[in-house]
Design an enzyme around this catalytic site. Structure first.
Site, PDB file in Angstrom:
ATOM      1  N   GLU A  56     -11.383   3.427   5.805  1.00 16.62           N
ATOM      2  CA  GLU A  56     -10.160   4.440   6.071  1.00 16.62           C
ATOM      3  C   GLU A  56     -11.203   5.414   6.861  1.00 16.62           C
ATOM      4  O   GLU A  56     -10.986   5.432   8.228  1.00 16.62           O
ATOM      5  CB  GLU A  56      -9.358   4.867   5.287  1.00 16.62           C
ATOM      6  CG  GLU A  56      -8.245   5.793   5.711  1.00 16.62           C
ATOM      7  CD  GLU A  56      -7.425   6.758   4.445  1.00 16.62           C
ATOM      8  OE1 GLU A  56      -8.103   6.648   3.274  1.00 16.62           O
ATOM      9  OE2 GLU A  56      -6.393   7.165   4.781  1.00 16.62           O
ATOM     10  N   HIS A  59       1.458   4.830  -2.370  1.00 14.41           N
ATOM     11  CA  HIS A  59       1.054   5.681  -3.437  1.00 14.41           C
ATOM     12  C   HIS A  59       2.231   6.286  -3.939  1.00 14.41           C
ATOM     13  O   HIS A  59       3.027   7.052  -3.331  1.00 14.41           O
ATOM     14  CB  HIS A  59       0.133   6.768  -3.092  1.00 14.41           C
ATOM     15  CG  HIS A  59      -1.285   6.257  -2.409  1.00 14.41           C
ATOM     16  ND1 HIS A  59      -2.328   5.994  -3.280  1.00 14.41           N
ATOM     17  CD2 HIS A  59      -1.477   5.682  -1.314  1.00 14.41           C
ATOM     18  CE1 HIS A  59      -3.376   5.591  -2.563  1.00 14.41           C
ATOM     19  NE2 HIS A  59      -2.559   5.321  -1.017  1.00 14.41           N
ATOM     20  N   HIS A  97       0.721  -1.172  -0.165  1.00 15.32           N
ATOM     21  CA  HIS A  97      -0.169  -0.129   0.111  1.00 15.32           C
ATOM     22  C   HIS A  97       1.046   1.330   0.073  1.00 15.32           C
ATOM     23  O   HIS A  97       1.233   1.799   0.907  1.00 15.32           O
ATOM     24  CB  HIS A  97      -0.868  -0.047   1.112  1.00 15.32           C
ATOM     25  CG  HIS A  97      -1.915   1.116   1.332  1.00 15.32           C
ATOM     26  ND1 HIS A  97      -2.970   1.025   1.953  1.00 15.32           N
ATOM     27  CD2 HIS A  97      -1.975   2.245   0.723  1.00 15.32           C
ATOM     28  CE1 HIS A  97      -3.800   2.127   1.786  1.00 15.32           C
ATOM     29  NE2 HIS A  97      -3.003   3.023   1.087  1.00 15.32           N
ATOM     30  N   ASP A 124       1.778   3.897   2.824  1.00 12.46           N
ATOM     31  CA  ASP A 124       0.734   4.775   2.202  1.00 12.46           C
ATOM     32  C   ASP A 124       1.456   6.008   1.513  1.00 12.46           C
ATOM     33  O   ASP A 124       1.582   5.668   0.360  1.00 12.46           O
ATOM     34  CB  ASP A 124      -0.111   5.204   3.296  1.00 12.46           C
ATOM     35  CG  ASP A 124      -1.548   5.636   2.631  1.00 12.46           C
ATOM     36  OD1 ASP A 124      -2.054   5.389   1.526  1.00 12.46           O
ATOM     37  OD2 ASP A 124      -2.413   6.144   3.384  1.00 12.46           O
ATOM     38  N   ASP A 125       1.751   7.070   2.207  1.00 13.00           N
ATOM     39  CA  ASP A 125       2.352   8.307   1.325  1.00 13.00           C
ATOM     40  C   ASP A 125       3.561   8.681   2.495  1.00 13.00           C
ATOM     41  O   ASP A 125       3.452   9.638   3.078  1.00 13.00           O
ATOM     42  CB  ASP A 125       1.290   9.390   1.387  1.00 13.00           C
ATOM     43  CG  ASP A 125       0.058   8.884   0.686  1.00 13.00           C
ATOM     44  OD1 ASP A 125       0.233   8.728  -0.720  1.00 13.00           O
ATOM     45  OD2 ASP A 125      -1.107   8.623   1.200  1.00 13.00           O
ATOM     46  N   HIS A 158      -9.467   1.094  -1.648  1.00 14.79           N
ATOM     47  CA  HIS A 158      -9.463   1.766  -0.330  1.00 14.79           C
ATOM     48  C   HIS A 158     -10.930   1.731   0.461  1.00 14.79           C
ATOM     49  O   HIS A 158     -11.899   2.148  -0.535  1.00 14.79           O
ATOM     50  CB  HIS A 158      -9.172   3.161  -0.445  1.00 14.79           C
ATOM     51  CG  HIS A 158      -7.704   3.561  -0.642  1.00 14.79           C
ATOM     52  ND1 HIS A 158      -6.843   3.026  -1.602  1.00 14.79           N
ATOM     53  CD2 HIS A 158      -6.634   4.067   0.297  1.00 14.79           C
ATOM     54  CE1 HIS A 158      -5.460   3.162  -1.380  1.00 14.79           C
ATOM     55  NE2 HIS A 158      -5.262   4.127  -0.582  1.00 14.79           N
TER      56      HIS A 158
HETATM   57  N1  ADE Z   1      -4.167   9.114  -1.893  1.00 14.09           N
HETATM   58  C1  ADE Z   1      -3.181   8.873  -1.375  1.00 14.09           C
HETATM   59  N2  ADE Z   1      -3.270   8.375  -0.017  1.00 14.09           N
HETATM   60  C2  ADE Z   1      -4.704   8.284   0.245  1.00 14.09           C
HETATM   61  C3  ADE Z   1      -5.260   7.651   1.459  1.00 14.09           C
HETATM   62  N3  ADE Z   1      -4.617   7.337   2.388  1.00 14.09           N
HETATM   63  N4  ADE Z   1      -6.687   7.356   1.169  1.00 14.09           N
HETATM   64  C4  ADE Z   1      -7.201   7.511  -0.179  1.00 14.09           C
HETATM   65  N5  ADE Z   1      -6.437   8.071  -0.998  1.00 14.09           N
HETATM   66  C5  ADE Z   1      -5.122   8.363  -0.973  1.00 14.09           C
HETATM   67 ZN    ZN Z   2      -3.578   4.869   0.551  1.00 12.64          ZN
END
Ligand code: ADE
Ligand code: ZN
Length: 337
Positions: free
Chosen positions: A199, A18, A16, A277-278, A196
């Site tokens: 969340e 991005h 996971h 994630d990011d 997703h």
């Molecule tokens: N795009 C990038 N990170 C995300 C996240 N945590 N939830 C939804 N979209 C995303």
């Molecule tokens: Zn994500």
């Protein structure tokens, strides 16, 4: 060796991630300069100071603005290779990377510029860093289903390079059901599916993702615990959850890492994985997610072992490759037992 030392040495799979979320402030500034663009920030420090989020949307606004520095094939290549180089330091052996084509095509960048840059870097990473990969195209759920369908159509010539499609961006108000026809078409074209869900959105979005989009994994999924029937189903079918602990704290899904429900998810018998994630925005790559979660929740060796194995089990690798990686996880764990 202590548990933290073990975590550092464990072979990892990241499921996971991005790729646009790995844009570090330093590279953002370099690319802005390379492309003659003005950033709304005067320094790296100012960029980092802007990364204070109150929820998913407050993050997405900054994240989409940052992605505007990505313009050429070389930019996408450099972004992706920089991530792989960083992942190698955490002993990541396999990555399944999301990319958001609409973030780029929506501002006039061609689909082929994006995918050529990313996929050449993935090939370079496989060759030089021995990191295997899959690519997952995500649709932006705040845009229309018709726009997602058009994006899917522009991806068809690159079908061989894309393993799966997913769904990301603003969750609440954009349920999986909105994309049922797009995902049906994607499956008919041979793509695997993920989404997703759960969340910020309710557990019913997880149910929709399973029933309507036929997903193989749920990205995040942490709100499943609000629905015991759903939890029993996720456990029985061993549907993987790609959990992102540091992301969940940064986006205020949980107030602190100590309050994260990852241990409860594991205790419920779910196939939980740890991911980043990011990471450029949330303060830690996968190693840091493991280390800090172990400390915050006082996870033991058995739990760490399970999390590391789950990542390979939940991946889209073939069975022989999964077994090879799991053996190497088992071997490292055995050295401290
Ligand atoms: N795009 C990038 N990170 C995300 C996240 N945590 N939830 C939804 N979209 C995303
Ligand atoms: Zn994500």
């Amino acid at each position: 060796m202590d548990l933290q030392g073990l975590i550092r040495r464990l072979p990892k799979a990241e499921l996971h991630l991005h790729i646009e979320g790995t844009l570090e402030p330093e590279l953002m500034m370099q690319l802005a300069e390379r492309n003659g663009l003005a950033l709304p920030y005067a320094s790296i420090e100012e960029i980092r100071n802007a990364y204070k989020f109150s929820d998913l949307q407050s993050f997405l606004d900054i994240y989409y603005a940052g992605a505007a520095v990505l313009q050429s094939e070389a930019d996408f290549h450099d972004l992706t290779y920089a991530y792989l180089d960083r992942a190698a330091q955490d002993n990541v052996r396999h990555v399944e990377i999301f990319f958001d084509p609409q973030t780029h095509t929506g501002r006039g960048i061609r689909f082929d510029t994006v995918i050529e840059g990313i996929s050449h870097a993935l090939e370079d990473g496989q060759e030089r860093l021995d990191i295997s990969y899959r690519l997952i195209l995500c649709f932006l759920r705040h845009l229309t289903a018709d726009e997602a369908m058009a994006t899917l159509e522009s991806a068809l010539p690159y079908k061989k390079r894309i393993a799966a499609v997913g769904l990301d961006s603003s969750e609440v108000g954009h349920p999986p059901s909105k994309f049922k026809a797009v995902f049906e078409r994607a499956r008919a074209e041979g793509f695997l599916t993920v989404a997703h869900a759960g969340e910020e959105g309710p557990p019913s979005y997880i149910v929709e993702a399973l029933d309507l989009l036929k997903v193989r994994r749920i990205d995040h999924g942490v709100r499943c615990l609000e629905d015991p029937v759903l939890v029993a189903r996720l456990a029985k079918d061993q549907i993987p959850l790609t959990v992102c602990p540091l992301s969940n704290v940064k986006l205020r899904v949980f107030d602190t890492l100590q309050q994260h429900n990852l241990r409860q998810l594991l205790d419920a018998g779910l196939c939980v994985t740890v991911n980043s994630d990011d990471p450029a925005y949330f303060g830690g790559y996968i190693g840091e997610n493991f280390l800090r979660t172990q400390q915050a929740l006082d996870l033991g060796i058995e739990e760490i072992h399970t999390l590391a194995k789950n990542a390979f089990i939940a991946s889209f690798l073939g069975e022989a490759e999964k077994a090879r990686h799991i053996r190497s996880v088992d071997e490292i764990v055995a050295t401290i037992l």
